[in-house]
Structures are given as structure tokens and as C-alpha cells.
Design an enzyme around this catalytic site. Structure first.
Site, PDB file in Angstrom:
ATOM      1  N   CYS A  17       0.826  -1.208   0.000  1.00  0.00           N
ATOM      2  CA  CYS A  17       0.000   0.000   0.000  1.00  0.00           C
ATOM      3  C   CYS A  17       0.862   1.260   0.000  1.00  0.00           C
ATOM      4  O   CYS A  17       2.061   1.229   0.290  1.00  0.00           O
ATOM      5  CB  CYS A  17      -0.939   0.000   1.196  1.00  0.00           C
ATOM      6  SG  CYS A  17      -0.132   0.260   2.795  1.00  0.00           S
ATOM      7  N   LYS A  19       0.853   3.631   2.097  1.00  0.00           N
ATOM      8  CA  LYS A  19       1.343   3.974   3.436  1.00  0.00           C
ATOM      9  C   LYS A  19       2.678   3.299   3.726  1.00  0.00           C
ATOM     10  O   LYS A  19       3.567   3.890   4.326  1.00  0.00           O
ATOM     11  CB  LYS A  19       0.298   3.567   4.479  1.00  0.00           C
ATOM     12  CG  LYS A  19      -1.017   4.285   4.338  1.00  0.00           C
ATOM     13  CD  LYS A  19      -2.023   3.846   5.380  1.00  0.00           C
ATOM     14  CE  LYS A  19      -2.514   2.436   5.155  1.00  0.00           C
ATOM     15  NZ  LYS A  19      -3.248   2.265   3.875  1.00  0.00           N
TER      16      LYS A  19
END
Length: 944
Positions: A17, A19
Site C-alpha cells: 500500500c 502507506k
């Protein structure tokens, strides 16, 4: 260095992801904390931080907290933690134990805790987790966009399930991107999910769609309810699974479920009476043995090598399990063993196998006092609770069309040729935020249980169980040793009984957040004077203004963190924590993914940064108390490092270096392979491997040994609570699933009226005008954002430039009525506060409903509190609208008013939130402050 997905890990399918990729920017961020600092100004002002040494930090921190303990007692301090950081949550627990404080404020109150407390009562363990990696034929996602942001087997796994399943059902108040791909999308009014489940429950019961063998044999649905007797039962001490091993626990069962002891003076209270419809006689289930009348049990195995590795071969009389291996259509997942469904026994003298009755229309029994009374089954009482919920009635409540409710329910209720549904309702944290968490979660789990989706492939399988060489089969790798050390040090029972909130929320083991912050402000029931937070913010669980004012009132507060966050502006001492790229420890997948492995250190810690675990050990040493009280080898009682890591993975039979080497060489461990009995087998209630610590008995680790649709735990815990809250007798419905409206709801005024006259609620005068007429919109919050995890990452340029401002999703029809255009800022208000967010006109939310983003703050602001009060939606919540069982407040689905922010009604004449000097927040990717944050510190980090 580069961060990318691991294609060998089936839990993520190689997905990485945004993040995780941006976490490099966190590790090397110029605004990261690199050394201890102390405050030099009064609370509420700019802290005036001054750098100090670690020796000075310990002298200040240990001295102040010792002073508070000496003056007010250990209970005068509260300890807080963030979420899902097994390598950095020790301050919340180990430090509380050091000071003999019972006041641990855990994020579990609003995140997975309510699910765990409910299924802990109904199933004896956390069976709410669903085995999402086992690709289902029918995929049901209920609430939350786990494809966007969640832990472990979410993300790409959820997308794969939705795309490849034969049927995809999505139930959510907001249509997420993945929900748009669903075969059935049911857009419920926020908080009314329970009414829809009750409609499905009625559908299954009336049309014999449930799993008959499981319902009769393995649940308490056939038990008889005797409303004419006083609750009775037994008390006992038993072995329970604690954080760091096996601990003694007490069980005090009092129930109106019919027992032999209700019928005879010498009757056994553990024998629960059932009507056998096949033989026209009474029979019983023995809760102590888990066996029916006439039944004996031997624990079963299908992998003898595993039994011998745990030295269990001579401890029990074993027999081989009958069944078959089942395979996952997704590659890389180890096959599992599926035991056959065992038949009911035939009691000596009876012609047919026992058949516990579900439908009786009443059975007459003679009680031991001579009275003849009529009892009905738990199943019949359950039907009483759901019989009004026709699809049409559910439509009136939820707003979902009756035909759609019925069609989706019939689709989900299908069982395969092996007698189970190959999926389960994958529900989320959403339902813990309704103010009715216990009731709603109980409904979900009871429905899936009667559908035979308990411990089946792709069903509710509970936490991953790693391989264990211990005879009791306890596993430790979820990281608890990293949190608490060798034992719970709350040594004084009277001290533990002083926990803030004790008695108010009977299912919650920790201190209630709302009550703790209120005690900080008022000193009631006693003063809270000190606090410590590690690994996360505190602005999450209740009304943020209550939290802020409470912490502001503390005599001493220390925050261990990566950053200056909003609440750290109230700290007296800040200590710099390590980033996940800088530490090593074992890691077990949250949920039923079945995988475990390790954090492997990638870079050295910068400046004066320390691993939080080491801070705990050094703090203990400065305090003069051993962290490891009973170290077998006589070594350093404050050593962490490999010694601690080895203890954390001891159940695998390896030390840390062996485990680390094997992980690096072979990759993730699949518990289905390495623990073929404890996790690689389904229907463990059939084989004796469900009850932990291992005892070789069938069934579940509940009071009755059955899956409790009628929860004796709720019955025990909630009887007094319900009477206090409603002024009415307990009533059998409260031990069973039932539906009730949210506390803040357009369809119910009961809670508002009750609170207007509640002398304990300091906001009681604010409820007078809190009506749908004055607050006409329903606000959902907590949506998942691709580049953020709750309050994290707002200062990371790669994340913030993608998603610079908090968005309020508004239906086009409502936007037109309110005169709102795309990109406008709007005020959102309740009687408790008001905030601003940026309008995103979006048909994904229904008319009359809106969706706000949670946990927003602005690290670019210099004002004290970093602007948490400008856009943080938890400023709006009613702190006292709490679940009666464990206190989780209603963080979603409450009533609000919304109107356009204009220069005339906004501070500084600017609808955009601003700093105290009028400087607006970052609103787009061109802001030069993002470029400053992008100047990463990659050289000389050790010299900072």
C-alpha cells in the site's frame, strides 16, 4: 532502500500500500523526534521544548511518577496506547503494572475489543475473525472498505475475493469503490445493520436454511429456558489463557437455563436439560465434560507427529479423526483437514439417536419445589426476538428494499455439499462504533453460527494459532511478552477493584476512557493526576474536547512517540520512539490469515532514539524493580533484545536467532502446515482442539461448553446493568440477539430523553434541542483512506499531497438544498461542538446521510493541539452515548446539522481552517511546506 510488496506472502498477494512505501519518509522525516525533551512553559501554551539527556529524562519521569504514587497512590495514574503496534505498546501495560495502576485505557474499547468480548462469551475465544485468505464462493463484506486500508488479509485479498467469488454481497451505509462491484449492495441507514441481520435470521429459521447438526449438537439452542426459577449455577476456578501464559480464572455461572439442579435437590448444575424429540424424553448436556448423555469422548488427531512433538501422546487416550483434506482455490495456502460431523449418541435403552428439540411449543417440567412449569427452548425465544423482522419491516428500518434483503439473504444462506457455507460475514470495526456494540455483534455472530460458519474453511476461525511445543498448546507469538513482561503486577485486588469504570461496563476489562478523562477533570470517583502514552495518540475513543481538557489537568504527563502530535503538546516529557524499520520482533497475522513471521531490522536508529521496549526496561531499572522477576538462567533482569524476543516465540520451539534465520530463508510460516491440529484443522470443537489451554475435551471454552446463542455470560453480567439502565426487569431478550435503535437516531428519542434527566451527565442540558428537526442529517465517520491509517501520516509528503484535506461526502440532492458546491468548506455541528471539512459531492452516500473523515489534525500548524479541534469529527460525539456492556461510544451514525462555511461565519474570514495567526492549513500538493517535509535526513542521523 526501497519498500515493496512480498509476492510470496499469501496474506497480501504481494500488494504494497501507499502507506508502507511512504513509511520511508517517516523514518527519515525532518520533524521526527530524535531525542528526549521537557516542557518549560505552563500547559496550554507553546511547550517551549528543551532537549535533555536520557539520564535527565529518567530522573524527571521516574521522579514525578514516583511522587504521584507516593502522594495519591498508583491508581492516580492512567496509561494509554495506540493500535496494532505489538513492538511498541509496552507503556500501556507494563508501565501500569510497574506503578500498580488498574487504569489502562486501551484502544481495544473501540477497536476489536467489543468483538472479542462478545465472542469471548459466546464462543470462548475471538471467533469474529474470518479466514479471508480462503477464497470463498460467496464473499460478504459488511461495513468498512478493507480493500483500502486495514491489516493483514485485507487490501488485495479483499479485491481478489470480490472479483473471483461467484457471488459478492456488500452491506454498508456508504458505497465504497469495491461495493460498486457487488452482485448485491445493501445500503443500510447507519446503525441499522442489526435489523437486516434479524431479517436474515428469521428467513433462515422459518425456511430450515440453518446447519441443523451444528445447531442441535454444538449450540445451546435446544436448552430449555425456565423463567420461573431464580438464576442458579456454580462457581469454579479454571485455567485460562492469559497474556503471557496460563492463568487461573474464576467462573460464577448463574442462569435460568434449565439444569438438573432445578429439578432435583441433588441434581448437577452442570447438566443442562434438553427435550429429546426422537425418544420423547428428557436428556442432558454436561457442561464440564462437553458430552451428551450416553456419550464418551477421546481427543482426535490427523497428524500424529504434531501430537508427539508437543509431548501429548501419553497424556490422553487418542483416536484418529475421520474426515478429508480440503484445498483452497488460491495458490500458496496449505490444505486443511475437515473432520466429519459427528452424530448424536444413542442412550442405552433408547431406540434412536438423541435429537435435541428446537421447536416444542412448550415442555412441562416439575421443579424440585413441586411446581409444574412450562419451558421453551432458546431457539424459540430467539425466534420471538426476530419474528417481527419480515423483509418489509427491515426495509422500513434500514431503507433497503425488501426484495433485495430477501434475495441477498437466500443467496448467503446456501450451504455446500459438506454442510457448511464456505464464507462468513466479514464485519468490521464499524459496528463497534454504534453505541450498541454488544447487541449488534452478538446478532452477527449468532446468525453465522446457526448457519454453520463457525470454524469452517473460510469461516469464523479466530486468531492464527502458531505451532506450539507446549503441552497446553498455548502460543505466545502475538507479541504479548513485548508488552507486559513476566506477569501482571497489579498485586492488590482492592487496587484492581478501583479501576475507573468498574461495575459500569461489566464486559470491559480495562478502564473506561470517558470515565478516566472525566475523573481527570472532576476528581470523581478519585483524582487522576498522571499519565503516559506510547505508540499512538489519545484523540480517538470519546469526545476529543473531554480528552483534551482532562489531560491538560494532569500534574505530570509523558508521551513516547515518533512525532509531536496533538496530545504531546500537553506533555511534560517526550521520549523518542523507534520506527518499525529499526526494530526486530516476531509478528503474527492479526485475524485468521494463518501466517506468522518477523519484523527484520532494516536501518539503525537515529540520534538518541530508543526502542520503546528498552525504555520500559531502563525505567524499571531506575525504579529498582526487576522486569524479569524469575529469569531461569540468572541473567540480567532488565535485558530485552534477543532474550525477550526468544521468550515471545518460545512456543515455536525455536530461539530468536533460529526463528529469524528460518524466516529469512523460507519466508512466512503457514500455521495450517506448522500447527496442523490447532489451526490446520477445522471444526476443532469436534476434535478437542478448540478449547485452550488444551484439555482434550469437545466443544467450546464457554460456561456451557456449547456455542452460546443464549449467552450465560451476558445473562450474568448484564442482569443488574439492564435494571439500572432501564428500570425494568432483565428479561430473556437481553441474553439473546435483538435489535435496538442507535442512541442518537432519527427513529428513537429514548436515549435523549433519558439523558436530559441524568444527574451524572454534565451535558444533560444540551439534549433539549438535539432532535432530528434541528440536526437533520445522519453522519457516518471512520471511512478508510488509502494514504492514512487513522491519525497517522498527515506529515508525509507522498500521502498528504494525494489527500491534503478532510472530506465531507455529501449526496448531490443534499448539496443542492444546502447550496454547497464541490470544494466548498462546510460546518458540521452537534450540541457538543462544531468542525469544518471540505465538501466532496458524492452519490455514494444516501440522501439525508453524510460521511466525514476521522482523526484529522494538521502537523503544519503551530497552534497548541495542532488543530485537532478544527476538523476532528470526534469533537462532535456524545461521550455518554456508550454501549451498556463495554462502553464503546457512538462514534458513527449520529445526528448533525450541516451548513456552508463562509467568510462571514468563519474565523479570519476564511472558510479554510487556519492557524492562530490566520495561516491556512495545507490544501493542495503545491504547498511549499510539503517540500520542506520532503527534505529527508539521510546523513548523520546518528549525530542528531
Amino acid at each position: 532502500m526501497k519498500i515493496e510488496g512480498d509476492p510470496t506472502y499469501p496474506g497480501s498477494l504481494g500488494n504494497c500500500c501507499a502507506k508502507s512505501q511512504a513509511s520511508l519518509q517517516a523514518c527519515y522525516h525532518p520533524d521526527r523526534l530524535y531525542y528526549p525533551m521537557k516542557r518549560t512553559t505552563p500547559k496550554g501554551e507553546d511547550p517551549g521544548w528543551v532537549r535533555i539527556s536520557w539520564d535527565e529524562a529518567y530522573e524527571l519521569g521516574v521522579g514525578k511518577m514516583d511522587e504521584l504514587k507516593e502522594k495519591y497512590g498508583g491508581a492516580s495514574m492512567a496509561f494509554f496506547g495506540g493500535t496494532s503496534r505489538i513492538y511498541a505498546m509496552s507503556g500501556m501495560s507494563a508501565m501500569a503494572y510497574l506503578y500498580d495502576s488498574p487504569n489502562i485505557v486501551s484502544p481495544a474499547q473501540v477497536c476489536k475489543g467489543p468483538r472479542g468480548y462478545v465472542t469471548g462469551q459466546t464462543a470462548g475465544q475471538d471467533l469474529y475473525f474470518v479466514e479471508n485468505v480462503w477464497r470463498p464462493k460467496t464473499f460478504v463484506q459488511w461495513g468498512s472498505g478493507i480493500e483500502v486500508s486495514n491489516y493483514d488479509d485485507a487490501g488485495r485479498t479483499a479485491v481478489d475475493n470480490a472479483a473471483r467469488s461467484e457471488t459478492y454481497i456488500n452491506v454498508d451505509a456508504r458505497m465504497s469503490n469495491l461495493a460498486k462491484e457487488a452482485d448485491y449492495y445493501l445500503g443500510v441507514r447507519p446503525g441499522t445493520d442489526g435489523a437486516l441481520v434479524m431479517a436474515w435470521l428469521k428467513l433462515a429459521m422459518e425456511n430450515n436454511l440453518y446447519q441443523d447438526n451444528f445447531v442441535r449438537r454444538w449450540t445451546d439452542c435446544s436448552f430449555l429456558v425456565c423463567e420461573e426459577v431464580e438464576p442458579s449455577g456454580w462457581e469454579e476456578t479454571y485455567d485460562n489463557v492469559g497474556l503471557v501464559g496460563i492463568v487461573k480464572a474464576k467462573r460464577n455461572v448463574k442462569t435460568i437455563l434449565l439444569k438438573e439442579s432445578d429439578l432435583r435437590e441433588d441434581g448437577d448444575p452442570k447438566k443442562f436439560v434438553v427435550w429429546d424429540e426422537a425418544n420423547n424424553r428428557f436428556t442432558y448436556l454436561h457442561a464440564g465434560t462437553g458430552c451428551w448423555e450416553g456419550e464418551t469422548f477421546k481427543p482426535k488427531f490427523h497428524d500424529w507427529d504434531y501430537v508427539t512433538a508437543a509431548n501429548l501422546q501419553d497424556k490422553y487416550d487418542w483416536e484418529p479423526a475421520q474426515g478429508k483434506m480440503v484445498s483452497n482455490p488460491r495458490e500458496g495456502i496449505t490444505d486443511m483437514f475437515l473432520p466429519d460431523q459427528s452424530p448424536m449418541p444413542t442412550v442405552e435403552g433408547c431406540e434412536a439417536p438423541t435429537k435435541p428439540a428446537l421447536w416444542t411449543e412448550g415442555v412441562e417440567v416439575v421443579l424440585k419445589d413441586g411446581r409444574t412449569v412450562t419451558c421453551r427452548t432458546v431457539w424459540e425465544h430467539l425466534y420471538d426476538n426476530c419474528k417481527e423482522f419480515t423483509p418489509e419491516r427491515a426495509e422500513e428500518i434500514t431503507g433497503v428494499k425488501a426484495d433485495l434483503i430477501k434475495a441477498a439473504g437466500l443467496e448467503y444462506c446456501q450451504l455446500n455439499e459438506d454442510g457448511y457455507g464456505d464464507s462468513a460475514i466479514n464485519y468490521a470495526v464499524t459496528h463497534e462504533h454504534t453505541g450498541n456494540a454488544m447487541k449488534l455483534i452478538h446478532t452477527f455472530d449468532a446468525f453465522d453460527a446457526i448457519m454453520g460458519r463457525t470454524d469452517t474453511p473460510g469461516g469464523h476461525r479466530g486468531s492464527t494459532r502458531t505451532a506450539s511445543v507446549f503441552e497446553n498448546q498455548h502460543t505466545l507469538l502475538v507479541g504479548q511478552f513485548l508488552r507486559v513482561g513476566t506477569k501482571n503486577r497489579v498485586s492488590d485486588p482492592e487496587q484492581a477493584a478501583r479501576k475507573i469504570g468498574t461495575g459500569k461496563f461489566p464486559l470491559y476489562p480495562n478502564a473506561d476512557a470517558t470515565a478516566v478523562y472525566q475523573a481527570m477533570r472532576t476528581g470523581d470517583p478519585y483524582p487522576i493526576k498522571g499519565g503516559l502514552t506510547q505508540a499512538g495518540g489519545m484523540l480517538n475513543q470519546t469526545n476529543l474536547h473531554l480528552t483534551w481538557e482532562g489531560v491538560k489537568n494532569l500534574d505530570f504527563y509523558t508521551n513516547w512517540n515518533l512525532w509531536h502530535d496533538p496530545i504531546s503538546d500537553l506533555a511534560d516529557l517526550i521520549l523518542p520512539e523507534a520506527h518499525w524499520l529499526e526494530v526486530e520482533c516476531g509478528r503474527c497475522a492479526q485475524g485468521s490469515g494463518g501466517y506468522y513471521g518477523a519484523h527484520i531490522k532494516c536501518v539503525e536508529m537515529p540520534g538518541d532514539v530508543k526502542w520503546g521496549i528498552d525504555i520500559v526496561g531502563e525505567w524499571y531499572k531506575k525504579n529498582g524493580l526487576k522486569f524479569w522477576e524469575d529469569r531461569e538462567d540468572g541473567g540480567d533482569p532488565w535485558e530485552m533484545g534477543d532474550f525477550l524476543r526468544s521468550k515471545a516465540i518460545a512456543s515455536t520451539g525455536m530461539d530468536w536467532q533460529q526463528f529469524r534465520t528460518k524466516f529469512l530463508e523460507e519466508g512466512w510460516f503457514d500455521a495450517r502446515r506448522y500447527n496442523p491440529e490447532g489451526f490446520g484443522t477445522c471444526r476443532r470443537y469436534e476434535t478437542g482442539w478448540m478449547v485452550m489451554p488444551f484439555q482434550g475435551r469437545p466443544g467450546f471454552r464457554t460456561n456451557t461448553s456449547r456455542y452460546e446463542i443464549w449467552s450465560t455470560g451476558f445473562e450474568n453480567a448484564m442482569r443488574k446493568q439492564i435494571n439500572q439502565l432501564t428500570g425494568e426487569p432483565f428479561g430473556e431478550s437481553f441474553a439473546l440477539p435483538y435489535y435496538v435503535e442507535n442512541k442518537s437516531s432519527p427513529a428513537s428519542d429514548a436515549f435523549r430523553k433519558q439523558q436530559m434527566s441524568n444527574p451524572d451527565n454534565p451535558n444533560r442540558e444540551l439534549y433539549a434541542d438535539y432532535t432530528p428537526e434541528n440536526y437533520p442529517f445522519i453522519l457516518s465517520t471512520g471511512r478508510r483512506i488509502p494514504v492514512y491509517f487513522h491519525s497517522e501520516h498527515r506529515q508525509l509528503p507522498w500521502c498528504r499531497e494525494v489527500w491534503p484535506v478532510p472530506r465531507l461526502e455529501v449526496n448531490p440532492a443534499d448539496a443542492e438544498k444546502l447550496g454547497l458546491s464541490q470544494g466548498d468548506w462546510a460546518w458540521i455541528e452537534t450540541p457538543f461542538s462544531k468542525i469544518r471539512q471540505c465538501v466532496d459531492i458524492n452519490a455514494s452516500v444516501g440522501e439525508g446521510r453524510m460521511n466525514a473523515e476521522h482523526s484529522w489534525w494538521f502537523p503544519e500548524l503551530k497552534r497548541v493541539g495542532k488543530g485537532f479541534d478544527l476538523s476532528g469529527c470526534n469533537c462532535l460525539v456524545d461521550a455518554w452515548a456508550q454501549c451498556e456492556a463495554e462502553g464503546a461510544p457512538q462514534l458513527r451514525g449520529y445526528l448533525v446539522n450541516v451548513y456552508k462555511a463562509t467568510p462571514e461565519n468563519s474565523p479570519f474570514g476564511n472558510p479554510v481552517p487556519c492557524d492562530d495567526d490566520g495561516t491556512p492549513i495545507i490544501t493542495d500538493a503545491s504547498d511549499p511546506r510539503l517540500k520542506e517535509w520532503a527534505q529527508l535526513i539521510t546523513e548523520g542521523r546518528d549525530q542528531l
